[in-house]
Design an enzyme around this catalytic site. Structure first.
Site, PDB file in Angstrom:
ATOM      1  N   LYS A  90      -6.635  -2.731  -4.518  1.00  0.00           N
ATOM      2  CA  LYS A  90      -5.007  -2.992  -4.225  1.00  0.00           C
ATOM      3  C   LYS A  90      -4.664  -2.102  -2.836  1.00  0.00           C
ATOM      4  CE  LYS A  90      -1.521  -0.912  -6.339  1.00  0.00           C
ATOM      5  NZ  LYS A  90      -0.655   0.046  -5.624  1.00  0.00           N
ATOM      6  N   ASN A  91      -5.032  -0.778  -2.995  1.00  0.00           N
ATOM      7  CA  ASN A  91      -4.607  -0.092  -2.011  1.00  0.00           C
ATOM      8  C   ASN A  91      -5.355  -0.176  -0.654  1.00  0.00           C
ATOM      9  OD1 ASN A  91      -2.519   0.686  -3.664  1.00  0.00           O
ATOM     10  ND2 ASN A  91      -3.572   2.644  -4.181  1.00  0.00           N
ATOM     11  N   ASP A 109      -3.696   9.041  -8.664  1.00  0.00           N
ATOM     12  CA  ASP A 109      -3.526   8.131  -9.329  1.00  0.00           C
ATOM     13  C   ASP A 109      -4.407   7.955 -10.453  1.00  0.00           C
ATOM     14  OD1 ASP A 109      -1.748   7.301  -7.326  1.00  0.00           O
ATOM     15  OD2 ASP A 109      -3.106   5.927  -6.448  1.00  0.00           O
ATOM     16  N   ARG A 112       9.440  10.130  -2.374  1.00  0.00           N
ATOM     17  CA  ARG A 112       8.806   9.558  -1.656  1.00  0.00           C
ATOM     18  C   ARG A 112       9.432   9.243  -0.214  1.00  0.00           C
ATOM     19  NH1 ARG A 112       5.345   4.971  -5.077  1.00  0.00           N
ATOM     20  NH2 ARG A 112       3.994   5.481  -3.370  1.00  0.00           N
ATOM     21  N   PRO A 113       9.801  10.174   0.384  1.00  0.00           N
ATOM     22  CA  PRO A 113      10.400   9.913   1.603  1.00  0.00           C
ATOM     23  C   PRO A 113       9.396   9.309   2.961  1.00  0.00           C
ATOM     24  CG  PRO A 113       9.791  12.342   1.662  1.00  0.00           C
ATOM     25  CD  PRO A 113       9.491  11.655   0.317  1.00  0.00           C
ATOM     26  N   ILE A 114       9.928   8.831   3.816  1.00  0.00           N
ATOM     27  CA  ILE A 114       9.067   8.151   4.907  1.00  0.00           C
ATOM     28  C   ILE A 114       9.337   9.124   6.361  1.00  0.00           C
ATOM     29  CG2 ILE A 114       8.556   6.160   3.798  1.00  0.00           C
ATOM     30  CD1 ILE A 114      10.630   5.068   5.893  1.00  0.00           C
ATOM     31  N   ASP A 115       9.611  10.317   6.016  1.00  0.00           N
ATOM     32  CA  ASP A 115       9.877  11.170   7.390  1.00  0.00           C
ATOM     33  C   ASP A 115       8.583  11.043   8.164  1.00  0.00           C
ATOM     34  OD1 ASP A 115       8.844  12.449   5.033  1.00  0.00           O
ATOM     35  OD2 ASP A 115       9.477  14.536   6.160  1.00  0.00           O
ATOM     36  N   ARG A 133       1.050  -4.976 -11.487  1.00  0.00           N
ATOM     37  CA  ARG A 133       1.010  -4.939 -10.067  1.00  0.00           C
ATOM     38  C   ARG A 133      -0.372  -4.318  -9.442  1.00  0.00           C
ATOM     39  NH1 ARG A 133       4.539  -0.538  -9.032  1.00  0.00           N
ATOM     40  NH2 ARG A 133       3.374  -0.900  -6.842  1.00  0.00           N
ATOM     41  N   CYS A 158       6.494   2.439  -7.109  1.00  0.00           N
ATOM     42  CA  CYS A 158       6.682   3.405  -8.208  1.00  0.00           C
ATOM     43  C   CYS A 158       7.709   4.457  -7.938  1.00  0.00           C
ATOM     44  CB  CYS A 158       5.294   3.828  -8.882  1.00  0.00           C
ATOM     45  SG  CYS A 158       4.234   2.478  -9.502  1.00  0.00           S
ATOM     46  N   ARG A 164       5.698  -0.383  -2.374  1.00  0.00           N
ATOM     47  CA  ARG A 164       5.987   0.511  -1.356  1.00  0.00           C
ATOM     48  C   ARG A 164       5.078   0.564  -0.177  1.00  0.00           C
ATOM     49  NH1 ARG A 164       8.114   5.575  -0.300  1.00  0.00           N
ATOM     50  NH2 ARG A 164       6.526   6.744   0.924  1.00  0.00           N
TER      51      ARG A 164
HETATM   52  C1  EPZ Z   1      -0.692   6.106  -1.272  1.00  0.00           C
HETATM   53  O1  EPZ Z   1       0.577   6.013  -1.633  1.00  0.00           O
HETATM   54  C2  EPZ Z   1      -0.798   4.983  -2.477  1.00  0.00           C
HETATM   55  N1  EPZ Z   1      -0.295   3.768  -2.431  1.00  0.00           N
HETATM   56  C3  EPZ Z   1      -0.464   5.748  -3.900  1.00  0.00           C
HETATM   57  O2  EPZ Z   1      -1.080   4.692  -4.802  1.00  0.00           O
HETATM   58  C4  EPZ Z   1      -1.143   6.969  -4.062  1.00  0.00           C
HETATM   59  O3  EPZ Z   1      -0.531   7.460  -5.226  1.00  0.00           O
HETATM   60  C5  EPZ Z   1      -0.816   7.978  -2.767  1.00  0.00           C
HETATM   61  O4  EPZ Z   1      -1.090   7.098  -1.742  1.00  0.00           O
HETATM   62  C6  EPZ Z   1      -1.580   9.299  -2.911  1.00  0.00           C
HETATM   63  O5  EPZ Z   1      -2.970   8.938  -2.991  1.00  0.00           O
HETATM   64  C7  EPZ Z   1      -0.920   2.740  -1.554  1.00  0.00           C
HETATM   65  O6  EPZ Z   1      -1.759   2.935  -0.921  1.00  0.00           O
HETATM   66  C8  EPZ Z   1      -0.159   1.415  -1.539  1.00  0.00           C
HETATM   67  P1  EPZ Z   1       1.222   9.478   0.558  1.00  0.00           P
HETATM   68  P2  EPZ Z   1       1.776   6.650  -0.255  1.00  0.00           P
HETATM   69  O7  EPZ Z   1       2.358   8.851   1.884  1.00  0.00           O
HETATM   70  O8  EPZ Z   1       0.992   6.248   0.959  1.00  0.00           O
HETATM   71  C9  EPZ Z   1       4.865  12.836   0.534  1.00  0.00           C
HETATM   72  C10 EPZ Z   1      -0.614   3.458  -7.080  1.00  0.00           C
HETATM   73  O9  EPZ Z   1      -0.552   3.903  -7.998  1.00  0.00           O
HETATM   74  N2  EPZ Z   1       5.296  12.385   1.795  1.00  0.00           N
HETATM   75  O10 EPZ Z   1      -0.021   9.935   0.636  1.00  0.00           O
HETATM   76  O11 EPZ Z   1       3.167   6.422  -0.433  1.00  0.00           O
HETATM   77  C11 EPZ Z   1       5.074  11.793  -0.727  1.00  0.00           C
HETATM   78  O12 EPZ Z   1       6.519  12.031  -1.004  1.00  0.00           O
HETATM   79  C12 EPZ Z   1       0.031   4.289  -5.712  1.00  0.00           C
HETATM   80  O13 EPZ Z   1      -1.579   2.783  -6.765  1.00  0.00           O
HETATM   81  C13 EPZ Z   1       6.429  12.738   2.493  1.00  0.00           C
HETATM   82  O14 EPZ Z   1       7.087  13.718   2.162  1.00  0.00           O
HETATM   83  O15 EPZ Z   1       1.263   8.294  -0.524  1.00  0.00           O
HETATM   84  C14 EPZ Z   1       4.261  12.281  -1.658  1.00  0.00           C
HETATM   85  O16 EPZ Z   1       4.651  13.470  -2.376  1.00  0.00           O
HETATM   86  C15 EPZ Z   1       1.120   5.035  -6.215  1.00  0.00           C
HETATM   87  N3  EPZ Z   1       6.725  11.979   3.565  1.00  0.00           N
HETATM   88  C16 EPZ Z   1       2.832  12.688  -0.871  1.00  0.00           C
HETATM   89  O17 EPZ Z   1       3.478  12.937   0.522  1.00  0.00           O
HETATM   90  C17 EPZ Z   1       6.348  11.099   4.072  1.00  0.00           C
HETATM   91  O18 EPZ Z   1       6.537  10.534   5.139  1.00  0.00           O
HETATM   92  C18 EPZ Z   1       1.939  11.539  -0.751  1.00  0.00           C
HETATM   93  O19 EPZ Z   1       2.287  10.448  -0.103  1.00  0.00           O
HETATM   94  C19 EPZ Z   1       5.120  10.416   3.430  1.00  0.00           C
HETATM   95  C20 EPZ Z   1       4.872  10.871   2.325  1.00  0.00           C
END
Ligand code: EPZ
Length: 417
Positions: free
Chosen positions: A22-23, A305, A121-124, A397, A116, A92
């Site tokens: 999926k991811n 995960d 989960r910010p996008i900063d 999902r 989820c 997401r």
């Molecule tokens: C991906 O999410 C995966 N989703 C998640 O899988 C997975 O848990 C995660 O990576 C970590 O491996 C998809 O690929 C669709 P991140 P993503 O940006 O990209 C913080 C599942 O169950 N962060 O690496 O959202 C954030 O809050 C899902 O399949 C910021 O602070 O993960 C988190 O604590 C759930 N600011 C950490 O980084 C940002 O701008 C990791 O997030 C972005 C992230």
């Protein structure tokens, strides 16, 4: 509402194929719009999130269809750069369309993504990096408006290896003038898969899998065919279900190197692990042992995960396991539900301490999120008696026909939709 009915106690035995990831699929589907090329994607799982991504493409004006595990996309007709809130909240990964849209259209309008509830989960990091590439971004009331008449290459250092931010930068930088370097990039197999797809599209991109990714010139191809990698988290879930039930399961079509940290802990727990290039067999003892300390980390560390499903597998293991969740601040939502089955777990902040119990008993549970829901299924398979997992669509999902897959391994499970 999906209702999963289970009767625990059966050992999982036999062989099964593992679905495509999926991811990996979702960012690649978003990437398909960076040029008007046609894409054929193979081994795409049939899931609600994939369906949501294809609906976004159709809303944008593309043709996008899934036939079994094949997806066909023609993005020549793309005529919009705004995604309505109703489509954004479904998952997401919809945020990855931001980089793809500004690459193709020079603008993107969308709202904050769903997915989820695992923490803030910010996008900063996404927004800061896109600004470095020259995008002007306004955020107000959960709406994001990006404009970029011309993106330019940049040297971007991520303070944390965010998967989504790395993907967004790779897509936006694909159409930027000049080269881009991402330092501190995420190293997940899904990032390497995205690089392979972008290369097939005609982008000069190297370094995925290391912490530094370089994105250069783009000479668009007319058509792309790409096979999605196997889903390492679904493989981890099946491996944990085999371990939890004292089973003996061979998973086919997987890449063992993608989830070697999960296999490492199952081995520590007492399982025999037999790998070949494309398959893994997990043979579990009658009683597992606790594994000491497990910490979730960005890849190649232990994946967040897989944390809930490993926790579920260890509920009856002899001794104490301590898990530290370092990625998401709210990823123990499965714990109160697992406690209903009789699990002995104490959570304190980011740490969860699990003491193995002799016996779990069936109960009625409510799925809290995708992997937490999967953990409940794993635990219920190892529990005595009947369980019911009420699920507002979380598990489907990410897990394709999971009831059938587990049933083929001998599980007594039935999904009522
Ligand atoms: C991906 O999410 C995966 N989703 C998640 O899988 C997975 O848990 C995660 O990576 C970590 O491996 C998809 O690929 C669709 P991140 P993503 O940006 O990209 C913080 C599942 O169950 N962060 O690496 O959202 C954030 O809050 C899902 O399949 C910021 O602070 O993960 C988190 O604590 C759930 N600011 C950490 O980084 C940002 O701008 C990791 O997030 C972005 C992230």
């Amino acid at each position: 509402m999906d209702i999963w009915h289970l009767r625990g106690g059966n050992r999982l035995e036999g062989a099964c194929f593992v679905q495509g990831s999926k991811n990996a699929s979702l960012p690649i589907i978003a990437a398909s719009i960076i040029s008007p090329a046609r894409s054929e994607l193979l081994n795409v799982p049939q899931l609600r999130d994939v369906d949501a991504a294809l609906r976004i493409l159709r809303h944008l004006g593309c043709t996008a269809e899934q036939w079994g595990s094949d997806v066909y996309i023609d993005s020549a007709g793309l005529c919009r750069s705004a995604i309505p809130h109703s489509l954004m909240v479904e998952m997401r990964s919809s945020v990855i369309f931001m980089g793809a849209l500004i690459a193709r259209c020079g603008s993107a309008r969308l709202s904050l993504p769903g997915g989820c509830q695992l923490g803030k989960r910010p996008i900063d990091l996404h927004l800061a990096a896109l600004r470095q590439l020259g995008a002007e971004i306004d955020e107000a009331g959960g709406e994001i408006n990006c404009q970029a008449q011309e993106l330019h290459g940049a040297d971007i250092t991520l303070p944390f290896p965010s998967v989504g931010a790395t993907e967004n930068i790779m897509l936006a930088a694909a159409r930027a003038k000049g080269d881009t370097v991402i330092r501190g990039a995420a190293r997940e197999p899904e990032i390497i898969a995205l690089q392979e797809y972008l290369r097939a599209m005609g982008l000069n991109v190297t370094g995925a899998g290391s912490g530094t990714i370089c994105i250069g010139t783009f000479k668009p191809e007319k058509a792309v065919s790409h096979r999605i990698i196997p889903d390492r988290i679904v493989a981890s879930t099946i491996a944990c279900a085999a371990a939890a039930t004292g089973g003996n399961v061979e998973m086919r079509g997987v890449d063992p190197s993608h989830f070697s940290t999960v296999l490492h802990f199952l081995k520590l727990a007492g399982c025999d692990i037999m790998n070949s290039k494309r398959s893994v067999r997990v043979r579990a003892p009658g009683k597992l042992s606790a594994v000491g300390e497990v910490s979730t980390e960005p890849y190649p560390g232990f994946p967040t995960d897989a944390q809930p499903v490993l926790m579920a597998a260890l509920l009856k293991a002899e001794g104490r396991t301590v898990i530290t969740e370092n990625i998401f601040e709210n990823r123990y939502r499965q714990v109160p539900e697992l406690q209903r089955l009789g699990a002995d777990i104490a959570v304190s902040g980011r740490r969860a301490e699990i003491w193995g119990v002799d016996c779990l008993h069936g109960s009625a549970l409510t799925a809290t999120d995708l992997r937490g829901g999967a953990a409940m299924l794993v635990a219920a398979l190892a529990a005595r008696g009947e369980s019911t997992v009420f699920d507002d669509g979380h598990i489907t999902r990410g897990y394709e026909r999971f009831d059938m897959r587990l049933r083929s391994l001998g599980a007594d499970i039935y999904l009522e939709c």
